[in-house]
Design a protein around this motif. Structure first.
Motif, mmCIF file in Angstrom:
data_model
loop_
_atom_site.group_PDB
_atom_site.id
_atom_site.type_symbol
_atom_site.label_atom_id
_atom_site.label_comp_id
_atom_site.label_asym_id
_atom_site.label_seq_id
_atom_site.Cartn_x
_atom_site.Cartn_y
_atom_site.Cartn_z
ATOM 1 N N SER A 4 34.242 38.383 32.161
ATOM 2 C CA SER A 4 33.090 39.251 31.968
ATOM 3 C C SER A 4 32.999 40.305 33.069
ATOM 4 O O SER A 4 33.289 40.026 34.233
ATOM 5 N N THR A 5 32.622 41.507 32.679
ATOM 6 C CA THR A 5 32.414 42.563 33.673
ATOM 7 C C THR A 5 30.966 42.629 34.128
ATOM 8 O O THR A 5 30.640 43.380 35.046
ATOM 9 N N ASP A 6 30.106 41.859 33.482
ATOM 10 C CA ASP A 6 28.704 41.841 33.881
ATOM 11 C C ASP A 6 28.166 40.403 33.921
ATOM 12 O O ASP A 6 26.990 40.159 33.696
ATOM 13 N N GLY A 7 29.049 39.466 34.201
ATOM 14 C CA GLY A 7 28.662 38.067 34.256
ATOM 15 C C GLY A 7 27.840 37.746 35.496
ATOM 16 O O GLY A 7 27.707 38.569 36.407
ATOM 17 N N PRO A 8 27.296 36.559 35.569
ATOM 18 C CA PRO A 8 26.409 36.197 36.663
ATOM 19 C C PRO A 8 27.103 36.068 38.022
ATOM 20 O O PRO A 8 26.424 36.010 39.048
ATOM 21 N N LEU A 9 28.446 36.065 38.045
ATOM 22 C CA LEU A 9 29.155 35.896 39.314
ATOM 23 C C LEU A 9 30.007 37.102 39.685
ATOM 24 O O LEU A 9 30.859 37.009 40.578
ATOM 25 N N VAL A 10 29.787 38.231 39.052
ATOM 26 C CA VAL A 10 30.536 39.443 39.389
ATOM 27 C C VAL A 10 30.289 39.784 40.855
ATOM 28 O O VAL A 10 29.141 39.795 41.326
ATOM 29 N N GLY A 11 31.363 40.036 41.579
ATOM 30 C CA GLY A 11 31.263 40.370 42.997
ATOM 31 C C GLY A 11 31.323 39.162 43.914
ATOM 32 O O GLY A 11 31.411 39.315 45.133
ATOM 33 N N ARG A 12 31.284 37.962 43.372
ATOM 34 C CA ARG A 12 31.327 36.744 44.179
ATOM 35 C C ARG A 12 32.772 36.260 44.327
ATOM 36 O O ARG A 12 33.630 36.523 43.489
ATOM 37 N N VAL A 13 32.996 35.523 45.412
ATOM 38 C CA VAL A 13 34.304 34.929 45.678
ATOM 39 C C VAL A 13 34.137 33.422 45.767
ATOM 40 O O VAL A 13 33.252 32.928 46.479
ATOM 41 N N ALA A 28 37.580 26.501 37.638
ATOM 42 C CA ALA A 28 38.152 27.761 38.097
ATOM 43 C C ALA A 28 38.136 28.813 36.988
ATOM 44 O O ALA A 28 37.776 29.979 37.213
ATOM 45 N N LEU A 29 38.510 28.403 35.785
ATOM 46 C CA LEU A 29 38.517 29.348 34.669
ATOM 47 C C LEU A 29 37.110 29.813 34.309
ATOM 48 O O LEU A 29 36.892 30.996 34.007
ATOM 49 N N ALA A 30 36.144 28.903 34.359
ATOM 50 C CA ALA A 30 34.766 29.273 34.028
ATOM 51 C C ALA A 30 34.179 30.236 35.058
ATOM 52 O O ALA A 30 33.494 31.203 34.705
ATOM 53 N N LEU A 31 34.443 29.982 36.332
ATOM 54 C CA LEU A 31 33.937 30.880 37.377
ATOM 55 C C LEU A 31 34.577 32.259 37.258
ATOM 56 O O LEU A 31 33.910 33.283 37.423
ATOM 57 N N ALA A 32 35.872 32.285 36.974
ATOM 58 C CA ALA A 32 36.549 33.574 36.796
ATOM 59 C C ALA A 32 36.005 34.314 35.579
ATOM 60 O O ALA A 32 35.784 35.530 35.627
ATOM 61 N N ALA A 33 35.767 33.592 34.487
ATOM 62 C CA ALA A 33 35.223 34.222 33.282
ATOM 63 C C ALA A 33 33.844 34.812 33.535
ATOM 64 O O ALA A 33 33.448 35.789 32.898
ATOM 65 N N ALA A 34 33.106 34.223 34.488
ATOM 66 C CA ALA A 34 31.774 34.727 34.827
ATOM 67 C C ALA A 34 31.830 35.854 35.849
ATOM 68 O O ALA A 34 30.788 36.353 36.273
ATOM 69 N N ASP A 62 47.815 32.518 36.914
ATOM 70 C CA ASP A 62 48.387 33.392 35.884
ATOM 71 C C ASP A 62 47.435 33.547 34.701
ATOM 72 O O ASP A 62 47.272 34.646 34.156
ATOM 73 N N THR A 63 46.789 32.455 34.300
ATOM 74 C CA THR A 63 45.839 32.506 33.183
ATOM 75 C C THR A 63 44.673 33.440 33.503
ATOM 76 O O THR A 63 44.262 34.261 32.667
ATOM 77 N N ILE A 64 44.142 33.330 34.709
ATOM 78 C CA ILE A 64 43.026 34.188 35.110
ATOM 79 C C ILE A 64 43.453 35.650 35.150
ATOM 80 O O ILE A 64 42.753 36.545 34.646
ATOM 81 N N ARG A 65 44.604 35.922 35.722
ATOM 82 C CA ARG A 65 45.068 37.302 35.844
ATOM 83 C C ARG A 65 45.374 37.921 34.482
ATOM 84 O O ARG A 65 45.094 39.099 34.251
ATOM 85 N N ARG A 66 45.946 37.134 33.583
ATOM 86 C CA ARG A 66 46.277 37.656 32.242
ATOM 87 C C ARG A 66 45.047 38.091 31.468
ATOM 88 O O ARG A 66 45.127 38.945 30.591
ATOM 89 N N THR A 67 43.909 37.506 31.799
ATOM 90 C CA THR A 67 42.673 37.839 31.089
ATOM 91 C C THR A 67 41.797 38.814 31.869
ATOM 92 O O THR A 67 40.628 38.992 31.558
ATOM 93 N N GLY A 68 42.388 39.423 32.886
ATOM 94 C CA GLY A 68 41.687 40.484 33.603
ATOM 95 C C GLY A 68 40.946 40.048 34.851
ATOM 96 O O GLY A 68 40.258 40.864 35.484
ATOM 97 N N GLY A 69 41.071 38.790 35.232
ATOM 98 C CA GLY A 69 40.389 38.313 36.431
ATOM 99 C C GLY A 69 41.251 38.422 37.665
ATOM 100 O O GLY A 69 42.414 38.830 37.611
ATOM 101 N N GLU A 70 40.672 38.050 38.795
ATOM 102 C CA GLU A 70 41.379 38.076 40.069
ATOM 103 C C GLU A 70 41.423 36.664 40.639
ATOM 104 O O GLU A 70 40.393 35.982 40.719
#
Length: 310
Positions: A4-13, A28-34, A62-70
């Motif tokens: 998500s580009t506007d999820g509740p954790l955008v900008g968090r590490v 890990a996947l859920a936090l990245a998706a958020a 790799d899964t996170i990066r493939r879906t646009g996450g970091e």
């Protein structure tokens, strides 16, 4: 998974330990998706703490990066004090900050007390309790400097409902106590500290039915209790409470232990004294005969066995 580009954790590490498989992977996947950037920490051991491989952590990254996450991988063992520090350093070095710590790394060795060796005990405590403590110890100064933090530890229902594995139960009881203490210590620092006791179908639980059968045969567990246990389901179903606790929405939630899995989210009560008797301390300690007479009629009046042992 869609990041998500506007999820509740955008900008968090976030750091998630034990993130290569099972519950940790789902977290890990859920936090990245958020929207969070994630340090995926996993040494790649078997469920009993043996072996090592980079594959599980790399696959999640790799899964996170493939879906646009970091995300970045960390292969450090949290049981190593300096290694735990390097996990925290990875978050700061790679992403410039740290906001969320999910302590999930853990091992289990399915053993009754007579079968537990010193090595079994040390290994279990080292990963489950020392590893959680060490990550917290290194992360908290970083969180304090930024004036924000979310720590989510992983305990187990074996803290409250024994199933053998005394070393595992002891380690998770320690994690629960650590959670309560840190919540108190950090209550004025805008850092919340909570814990989850997840139940899911993972490597740690794949032989649960066989183990329950053995405990019933030994007379340690009743068939009624075994039947009442929650069904193990997809680890993904344990993650919603983690996402909530990691977010701004839970800024006032701290010192709580949640039971999560399937469609369930439950809250444990903090242990409290339930019955008490008093004696004037100036008259000296309780006489043995008085305790023999009074305890069964007062403090122990509801029975000496806890409900989960029945």
């Amino acid at each position: 998974m869609i990041v998500s580009t506007d999820g509740p954790l955008v900008g968090r590490v976030a750091i998630v330990t034990g993130a290569g498989r099972g519950v940790g992977r789902s977290e890990a996947l859920a936090l990245a998706a958020a929207g969070a950037k994630v340090v995926v920490n996993d040494v790649g051991v078997d469920s009993d703490g043996v072996g090592s491989t980079h594959g599980p952590a790399d696959e999640v990254v790799d899964t996170i990066r493939r879906t646009g996450g970091e995300a970045v991988a960390s292969y450090e063992s949290v049981a190593d004090w300096a290694g735990a520090g390097r996990v925290v350093d990875t978050a700061v070095d790679q992403f410039g900050r740290l906001d969320i710590v999910v302590n999930n790394a853990g091992i289990v060795r399915q053993q009754m007390i007579e079968d537990i060796t010193e090595e079994d005990f040390d290994a279990t405590i080292a990963v489950n309790l020392k590893g959680t403590f060490a990550i917290c110890r290194h992360a908290i100064p970083v969180l304090r400097r930024s004036g924000y933090g979310r720590i989510i530890n992983t305990t187990s229902n074996q803290w409250a409902a024994p199933l053998g594995n005394a070393h595992y139960a002891a380690s998770k009881g320690g994690v629960t106590s650590l959670t309560y203490d840190l919540a108190w210590e950090l209550q004025h620092d805008k850092i919340t500290v909570n814990a989850i006791a997840p139940f899911a179908a993972t490597r740690m639980t794949q032989d649960a039915s066989e183990r329950d059968a053995a405990l019933i045969q030994q007379g340690v567990m009743s068939a009624k209790r075994a039947k009442a246990k929650e069904a193990r389901t997809d680890p993904e179903l344990t993650t919603p409470i983690v996402l909530y606790l990691a977010s701004e929405a839970a800024s006032e939630v701290t010192g709580c232990v949640f039971r999560t899995g399937g469609g369930k989210v439950g809250l444990y009560t903090h242990p409290v004294e339930t019955r008490t008797i008093f004696r004037d301390e100036n008259t000296g300690p309780w006489p043995y005969d008085d305790l023999v007479d009074l305890l069964p009629r007062s403090v122990l009046s509801a029975g000496s066995k806890a409900p989960h042992i029945q």
